[in-house]
Design a protein around this motif. Structure first.
Motif, PDB file in Angstrom:
ATOM      1  N   THR A 151      65.947  50.213   5.342  1.00 20.23           N
ATOM      2  CA  THR A 151      65.204  48.997   4.962  1.00 20.23           C
ATOM      3  C   THR A 151      63.782  49.342   4.524  1.00 20.23           C
ATOM      4  N   ALA A 152      63.124  50.226   5.260  1.00 18.49           N
ATOM      5  CA  ALA A 152      61.748  50.592   4.909  1.00 18.49           C
ATOM      6  C   ALA A 152      61.694  51.261   3.544  1.00 18.49           C
ATOM      7  N   ALA A 153      62.665  52.127   3.279  1.00 18.33           N
ATOM      8  CA  ALA A 153      62.671  52.801   1.977  1.00 18.33           C
ATOM      9  C   ALA A 153      62.858  51.795   0.842  1.00 18.33           C
ATOM     10  N   HIS A 154      63.727  50.776   1.061  1.00 18.99           N
ATOM     11  CA  HIS A 154      63.957  49.769   0.030  1.00 18.99           C
ATOM     12  C   HIS A 154      62.713  48.913  -0.170  1.00 18.99           C
ATOM     13  N   GLU A 155      62.066  48.506   0.929  1.00 22.04           N
ATOM     14  CA  GLU A 155      60.892  47.656   0.811  1.00 22.04           C
ATOM     15  C   GLU A 155      59.722  48.404   0.183  1.00 22.04           C
ATOM     16  N   LEU A 156      59.613  49.704   0.435  1.00 17.80           N
ATOM     17  CA  LEU A 156      58.522  50.474  -0.161  1.00 17.80           C
ATOM     18  C   LEU A 156      58.793  50.792  -1.634  1.00 17.80           C
ATOM     19  N   ARG A 157      60.071  50.891  -1.987  1.00 16.33           N
ATOM     20  CA  ARG A 157      60.401  51.261  -3.365  1.00 16.33           C
ATOM     21  C   ARG A 157      60.071  50.127  -4.345  1.00 16.33           C
ATOM     22  N   THR A 158      60.188  48.879  -3.916  1.00 20.33           N
ATOM     23  CA  THR A 158      59.964  47.739  -4.838  1.00 20.33           C
ATOM     24  C   THR A 158      58.512  47.656  -5.300  1.00 20.33           C
ATOM     25  N   PRO A 159      57.482  47.655  -4.437  1.00 20.59           N
ATOM     26  CA  PRO A 159      56.088  47.596  -4.949  1.00 20.59           C
ATOM     27  C   PRO A 159      55.688  48.885  -5.674  1.00 20.59           C
ATOM     28  N   MET A 160      56.244  49.974  -5.312  1.00 14.88           N
ATOM     29  CA  MET A 160      55.887  51.220  -5.975  1.00 14.88           C
ATOM     30  C   MET A 160      56.325  51.193  -7.439  1.00 14.88           C
TER      31      MET A 160
END
Length: 374
Positions: A359-368
């Motif tokens: 989940t953290a990887a998915h949430e961080l990938r979107t704003p990046m």
């Protein structure tokens, strides 16, 4: 008769006119009578001598017969003494080989013979103890006296064929040593004990080892009972011999339902407790993993693979995930030990970690993505 035969006829029926002839006839008659007595005496003496010779011959024959009997008796006694000496030598060698102390108790008089080894194993010398049964009774430990005396009296009553008991005797330095006493009593015609002979064996080292083993066993039992992991031991025939409380608590299987099961039966019982498709791994796979783990070098890839967990699930309630392993034993009555560990919480933590990281990887990938766009 000779006189009548040789005297002339005219003189035989008349009177002898010659005085010389009369005297000569009388003298001849006396000489003949004396000769008859002499001959009869010689005959009697000859008969007596013959009887004495016969008696001497009979005595000689009897003496020869007795001599033969004595010779045979001497031969038998020599053979018996030789056999007795050989038996005594074998007995001495046997006693020396077993390193036992010998005792002989005269029950009637109370005298007690104690061999040198009997005294030596307790640190005494000849003359240190009175040769009475009271001396042995005084050396007996107070805690062992009731049971020892009860067994001794039971044998003296004829209730047991042999006397055998383990007790402690006080040594010369004040310490105590464990002694195995054995013996057998002799009874008279009235079935009363008159004598008893036996041996003493020093079993102090064995008793000490038994105490250590008992303490070690008690410690292991305490560890097994207090451990949160489940343990199952198998005997030499690869059948269940022991299960601890933790195993019963985590699997729901009672001890009576598991004891005596072979490996296949035990595997089926565990598989029935799990969901379909998540059966117990089986002992073949557990043995392979156990050997691989024993042969692997720590820190290598093979070692990491060998340390991989073998798990299976239980339906519950509550549902559980158990890690299972197998350890082979070198004992004669234990072939291997299986242990089970409840890793339900660890498995859930690993799942939550994986979910969080995903989940953290998915949430961080979107704003990046937007940042990279700018």
């Amino acid at each position: 008769l000779l006189l009548i035969t040789f005297v002339p006829r005219n003189l035989a029926y008349g009177h002898l006119q010659s005085r010389t002839l009369t005297i000569g006839g009388a003298a001849l008659l006396l000489l003949m009578l004396a000769g008859a007595f002499k001959l009869d005496g010689m005959r009697r003496r000859a008969a007596q001598l013959t009887e004495e010779v016969a008696a001497a011959e009979r005595q000689r024959s009897l003496t020869e017969f007795r001599n033969r009997e004595l010779s045979e008796e001497i031969t038998r006694r020599e053979a018996a003494e030789k056999a007795l000496a050989e038996s005594e030598q074998r007995w001495q060698l046997a006693v020396a080989g077993t390193n036992d102390g010998i005792w002989d108790w005269n029950i009637v008089s109370g005298e007690l013979f104690m061999s040198d080894r009997w005294l030596e194993m307790l640190g005494y010398r000849n003359g240190d103890l009175v040769a009475r049964v009271d001396a042995w009774n005084d050396l007996l430990h107070a805690e062992d006296k009731p049971l020892t005396m009860a067994r001794l009296q039971a044998h003296l009553r004829g209730d047991t064929p042999f006397y055998e008991s383990e007790f402690r005797l006080r040594c010369a330095d004040g310490s105590y040593r464990w002694i195995l006493g054995r013996g057998k009593a002799q009874f008279d015609d009235q079935a009363q004990p008159v004598r008893m002979t036996g041996s003493h064996t020093d079993v102090t080292e064995r008793r000490t080892a038994e105490v250590r083993l008992h303490e070690h066993t008690e410690q292991l039992n305490a560890i097994f009972e207090l451990s949160p992991d489940g343990f199952v031991t198998f005997d030499a025939e690869r059948r269940v011999r022991f299960v601890n409380r933790a195993f019963q608590a985590m699997t729901g299987l009672e001890e009576a339902a598991c004891l005596g099961l072979d490996e296949d039966g035990f595997s089926q019982r565990l598989s029935q407790r799990g969901p379909v498709g998540a059966a117990f791994p089986g002992f073949a796979l557990l043995s392979t993993a156990s050997r691989a783990q024993a042969e692997a070098v720590p820190g290598t890839a093979s070692g990491n693979r060998a340390q991989a967990r073998l798990t299976f699930q239980l339906q519950g309630p509550p549902a559980r995930v158990l890690e299972v392993g197998l350890q082979h034993a070198a004992a004669a009555n234990v072939s291997h030990v299986m242990y089970l560990r409840d890793i339900t919480r660890d498995t859930e933590v690993d799942r939550m970690k994986s979910e969080f990281l995903s989940t953290a990887a998915h949430e961080l990938r979107t704003p990046m993505t937007s940042i990279y766009g700018f």
